[in-house]
Structure formats: C-alpha cells, structure tokens
Design an enzyme around this catalytic site. Structure first.
Site, PDB file in Angstrom:
ATOM      1  N   LYS A 164      48.056  32.582  -0.143  1.00 44.33           N
ATOM      2  CA  LYS A 164      46.990  33.128  -0.999  1.00 44.33           C
ATOM      3  C   LYS A 164      47.055  34.652  -1.091  1.00 44.33           C
ATOM      4  CE  LYS A 164      43.794  29.253  -1.056  1.00 44.33           C
ATOM      5  NZ  LYS A 164      44.571  28.189  -0.408  1.00 44.33           N
ATOM      6  N   HIS A 199      43.042  33.092  -4.074  1.00 41.35           N
ATOM      7  CA  HIS A 199      42.530  31.736  -3.898  1.00 41.35           C
ATOM      8  C   HIS A 199      42.179  31.191  -5.272  1.00 41.35           C
ATOM      9  CE1 HIS A 199      40.681  28.199  -2.664  1.00 41.35           C
ATOM     10  NE2 HIS A 199      39.668  28.638  -1.948  1.00 41.35           N
TER      11      HIS A 199
END
Lengths: 393, 269
Positions: free
Chosen positions: A317, A322
């Site tokens: 990420k 995200h």
C-alpha cells in the site's frame, strides 16, 4: 478445493494502467502517492490517484454509467487485453454461463456528491439528469461490466468494505463450484471521493505523510483508487489458479481490528485448510497492511501466530495507497505478478521496522521463483478474507 | 437445482410485523392492514451499538433474530448472507448532504455515521452481537437483489455444506435520494436455510432453486393488496415465497434476474 484457473487479469491504479505498469513501479520502488489535491479540505494527506480518469469517456451506449468508479472499470476492461479474453470465454461457454461478481465499497458515490452540490435551492431536489441506478447505486459496477462485456449470467456487487474485491473471488468460486456458472468476472473498483477521504479523516486514520505500513512511526493510511478484474474459469487453461479462500468475521467492532486478531487468524487458517496446504507451503504473504498503528500490529500478530517468522510478508500500500474495496483485486494481481515474475515486493517507505513486529517483514524487493502467495484483505464490520494463489498444476 | 431446507423465518413489513402476524395475513386468517412501521431496536445489540446502528441494520437484525429463534442453531458459528439494494441508504443520504454544505466548516462528518454507512453494516453488527467469527457476506443487485442474493445463498449452502442465514432487507431513504430510488416502506425477510443432508427435526419447508437463462416475470402473491407491495421495496419480491411457505403449498415461483430468472420450488415437509 479444486484449483480454479485464472485465465485473464487486469489492473488500473496510481502506478499506471495495466499490470506491466504496476510491475515496473514495484520493481523500481516508485510510489504512486501524491499530495491530496482531490479533496484537500477533506482529510489532507496523500492519495493514490489514477491519471487521466476525467478525460476518459464511456462509449455512447454506456454514457449513462459515467461516474469515476465506472470510468476506472472501463480502463480496467480495456487493459491487458481483458475484454478480448472474456469475449473468447463467452464464445466457449456462452454468455449466460459467465457471472459478474464485483466488489466496491462506495460505488459511484462521486456522482452523488456532485448531484448533492447541485440541489435545487428551492426544492432541494437533485438535478434531473442524475442517474442514480447507473452511477451511485451499489450494483452499478457489476451492471456496467456485465453490459459492457455482453454477459448474461447472474451478477451482483459484494460490498464488505475493504474486503469487497477479495470476497468477490469467494462468491464467484461458490457459484462455479455449485454449477450455476462455468466462469466469472471478479474484482472490483473504488474511486477517490469526498466521502471516504473525509470519513477516514474523521476517524483519525489519514497519515500526514505517504503511508508507511509496518514502520515504527507509521501514522495511518493514504487512500488510493483502483479497478481490477480477473476471469475465473472452471475448465480454463492457465498457469495460475485460486487455490484456496478463507473468510471470517471479527465480531468485535465496526472499524477497529480485533486486538488478538482472531478473525484474521481464522480467515488465513480457513484458506490454508481449503487449499490443503501447511503454512510452510506459502512463499509470500501480501498483507492487508494499511499503515494504521492498530491494523498493522493486529495483522503482524495474526501472521506470526500461523507462520512464525518464516514466511516473507509485505504490504504494497506504500506504492498504491489503500484502494479500499478494490485492494483485494489490486493485491491479487500483485500476487499473480509475484508468481509469474518470481518477484517479492518489499514494503515501501519504511525507515525503521516496528520493533514490536515478529513476522518476517520484507523491506526490500527479492527475486526468486515462488509457488504460492497468500493475500489478506480486512474491512470495516470486521469482514476478513484471505486468498491463496499459486501454480495451477 | 440447488436444495435447502427452511428451518426458520423472520419477517417485517407493513402489516406484516413478525412471522406470526405475517403468516396470519398470508393465509388470509387475518386481514391485511398495511401500516408501515419500523421495528423496535433489536435487543441483541449491546446498548452502545443499539444506539449507533442505523435503521436498515436494525431492520435486518430484527428479522435475522426471529429466523433463528428456537432453531437451536448457534449464531456464533452460522454463515450469513445479507442482501440489500441500498444498504444503509439513510445514512449515505445524510453524509452526502453534510459533504455538500457550502461552508467548509459545516462539512465535517461523524466518524460513527461514516463507518455505519458501509453496506455491510448489518453484517458487521450481526457478528458483533453474537461475537461470531463465521463469514457474513453483504450483497447488492438493485431490483434483482432477491433473486441474485438467494441464488448465492443456495450456492454457498451447496458448496460449503453448512446452514446459512439469508437476510434480505431494504429501508426507505429520505429525500432527496428517495426521489432516485423507490423504497416506500421497510421490508425484510430472513430465512434460516440448511443443506437437506443435515436433517433438522422438522424443517418448515424444502426449497430448490436455480438460474435459468430465459426471462420470466416475478411471481406475485395471490392477494392483490400484497402484490401491490412488491413494487414498493425490492425485498418485497420475496412475498410469493413467503405466501407459499405460510400456506404450506407446493409451488413453483420465478423471480427476474436480468435477462434470466431464478426458478424456485417450495414444498412443505
């Protein structure tokens, strides 16, 4: 379970359009995160933004589906030859034998946000041209992809927050195993919007600097957007397959992870059992690894419980941000790239690994042939999903 | 066709407040007095969560509890499939209104409203209420939510060989989203479904279902007043199934699933 071949895949995220762009950025250790210029007032921080979304247009017949989420999905349909491979599958088994199961958490909510900013000052009504069913509605993503690919099987959206796209593999695998369909388009999308940027900021979960999962000084997540698709075919010919899936609930809190990570442990154990694999058979774990202090600590505990300090694991990420409900397909594609290339991406941006972590966290890229990858996705509502990908034979 | 036994049922709709009242109306033992109300807050949630949960989640949990009552099934290990076209649409409506406030200072949203606005809010609160570690899915398919959702629940039962709680619900959205998506009243159905091999002492009925790639209309319930409800809430498409269950009939039903349909057969035990 019988391995379920994955005959096509595609991805679009802040690293670029198509799986090759994601692989190149992972290899070069180049982040796609930039300062939040999408909604700076809503949350600040950094974002993983896909370039060129606003300039993309849906073909005429599908114009009413126009919203940021479906534009991302259209880019994914056209990437990596995905649409052509679905067309070939439809010729083999028939369009009614292919389902569409896509994950999204907020669907085309940017269209709703725009409509609410244009309410009639007197009546409060939304603009007459706001097409809720084809944009903001949860089902819009699956409705669009099904229509764009000309498929005629069952279709629905799964919306289990940040576990949504991972969960789409499970729901589709069950429909295929039950004989309802022979193949399914899975994956999903989530797009940048004020709702999630402001919402995660209100929860105090946005990092002021690009997210640094597993770092001792990590301070939250950076939200990204993405769309990705995979084609699962019962009788497909493909080098890689879904070998197992595991799902569970935390049963603990709507937005905080279980401190003892019991749901995450259950999901990973379920996936291993379904794949008939021992923990040592997993060569790499792609963590959910959002970058919040609580989430990463909880997941480290879960991974160590099952894999001790033996299995390399990392969160990607720091590269993509995200991507919420889409993270399951973004990281499924990264798992497939890892298998295909013999390549393990290390966490990005870590200056000092959290000294409390006990799992074997990768901080740099490594290259070696691998056979099986486990990918974790955990979401609000305590929804957990673990997927195992590996060689089909 | 995939098969499942129906072990329990929960219902909430206008004039159908619980399975006992619903059964009486559906069998014409009682007259239908459609008075839309919301169910009382579900007692299973801890006080904090009961206060926080949105109206759609409260509706879903009410019927889910009713379907399980007296079944002897432990909810902590029960798989669940929650299905709703709009999820917690009232909260989404409220968040969108706040985000569209002209002054930035008025755009701050509540963290609790935000995490409760997720589609799987009901699934989350269900598993929290029972400290359940079992999977709880959350699906949406607009006007085909009933057909696609039940199809997926039947597939899960078939493949996993375990009971599944199927919970279908939609609650009204306030203006202005109410003008975009018709949900005239709250309606929710829960079925406790189990693989026939598990052999409960006394299932209520046997269900079989499958996807058929040819169009078919929705089978309406026989009472015209009830048939009128099916257009007012996507979850009310389940009314003919509920009617056959209440009347202990053997019946074939269809529910549209885009260009195809879900074919169902229900028979009493």
């Amino acid at each position: 379970m019988k391995p379920l071949p994955i005959t096509a895949w595609s991805v679009v995220n802040a690293l670029g359009t198509g799986a090759a762009a994601t692989l190149a950025a992972l290899r070069a250790r180049r982040s796609g995160l930039t300062e939040n210029d999408f909604a700076p007032a809503a949350g600040g921080g950094f974002i993983g933004r896909v370039a060129g979304v606003a300039g993309h247009h849906l073909p005429g017949a599908f114009a009413r589906f126009t919203c940021r989420n479906n534009l991302l999905l259209d880019l994914a349909l056209r990437a990596d030859g995905f649409d052509a491979q679905v067309a070939a599958a439809a010729r083999r088994v028939g369009p009614a034998r292919i389902g569409v199961v896509l994950g999204t958490s907020t669907s085309g909510i940017t269209a709703g946000e725009a409509a609410f900013r244009q309410r009639d000052p007197a009546s409060g009504a939304l603009p007459a041209d706001f097409d809720f069913a084809h944009t903001q509605d949860f089902f819009s993503a699956a409705r669009f992809v099904r229509a764009a690919l000309g498929l005629a099987g069952p279709a629905f959206v799964v919306s289990t927050a940040c576990a949504s796209a991972a969960r789409s593999f499970v729901d589709a695998a069950q429909l295929i195993a039950a004989g309802v369909i022979d193949a399914a388009v899975v994956g999903g999308a989530d797009s940048l919007c004020h709702m999630t940027l402001a919402g995660f900021a209100a929860l105090g979960l946005i990092s002021p600097f690009p997210c640094r999962p597993c770092d001792a000084a990590r301070a939250g997540l950076s939200i990204g957007e993405a769309a990705g698709l995979a084609l699962l075919e019962r009788d497909g010919e493909a080098p890689f397959a879904l070998l197992g899936y595991g799902e569970s609930s935390d049963g603990y809190h709507m937005s905080a992870p279980h401190p003892e990570a019991r749901g995450a442990i259950a999901a990973m154990r379920d996936a291993l059992a379904r794949a008939s694999l021992v923990p040592a058979a997993i060569d790499y774990i792609n963590l959910h690894g959002t970058g919040t202090p609580a989430n990463d600590a909880s997941e480290d505990r879960a991974v160590f419980e099952i894999f001790a300090d033996q299995t390399p694991c990392s969160s990607t990420k720091g590269f993509t941000g995200h991507t919420l409900g889409a993270s399951g397909i973004v990281e499924a594609v990264i798992a497939l790239l890892a298998l295909h290339e013999g390549f393990l991406p290390g966490c990005l941006g870590v200056t000092r690994l959290d000294p409390g972590f006990r799992a074997r966290v990768l901080l740099d890229n490594e290259s070696r042939p691998i056979g099986r990858v486990l990918s974790n996705s955990f979401g609000f509502g305590g929804a957990n999903c673990s997927l195992i990908f590996g060689r089909a034979g | 066709m995939m098969r499942a036994d129906i072990w329990g049922v929960g219902l909430w709709g206008p004039g159908l407040e619980g399975w006992a009242q619903g059964c009486a109306v559906l069998t014409e033992a009682a007259s239908f007095v459609p008075c839309p109300t919301d169910p009382p807050p579900p007692a299973i949630l801890p006080a904090n969560e009961r206060r926080r949960a949105g109206p759609a989640a409260r509706l879903a949990l009410t019927v889910a509890e009713e379907a399980l009552a007296g079944s002897g099934i432990a909810p902590a290990t029960l798989r669940a499939v929650f299905v709703s076209s709009s999820g917690e649409g009232a909260l989404v409506n409220s968040l969108l209104a706040t985000l569209a406030e002209p002054r930035a200072a008025d755009q701050a949203i509540s963290p609790t409203l935000f995490h409760n606005s997720v589609h799987n809010e009901a699934a989350g609160y269900w598993s929290i209420a029972h400290a359940s570690r079992a999977p709880a899915d959350s699906l949406a398919a607009h006007d085909a939510s009933f057909a696609n959702g039940l199809l997926k629940a039947l597939a899960e039962i078939t493949v996993e060989g375990e009971p599944v709680l199927f919970c279908l619900f939609d609650a009204p959205m306030p203006f202005p989203l109410s003008a975009c998506r018709r949900t005239d009243f709250s309606f929710a159905l829960a079925l406790l479904l189990a693989p026939p091999a598990l052999r409960a002492a006394s299932p209520l009925a046997r269900l079989a279902g499958g996807f058929v790639p040819r169009p078919a209309p929705l089978t309406p319930p026989r009472l015209s007043a009830l048939a009128a409800l099916t257009a007012g809430n996507p979850a009310a498409q389940s009314l003919a199934l509920l009617e056959a269950l209440a009347r202990r009939e053997t019946r074939r039903l269809t529910a549209p699933l885009f260009d195809g349909h879900l074919a169902l057969e229900i028979a009493p035990t």
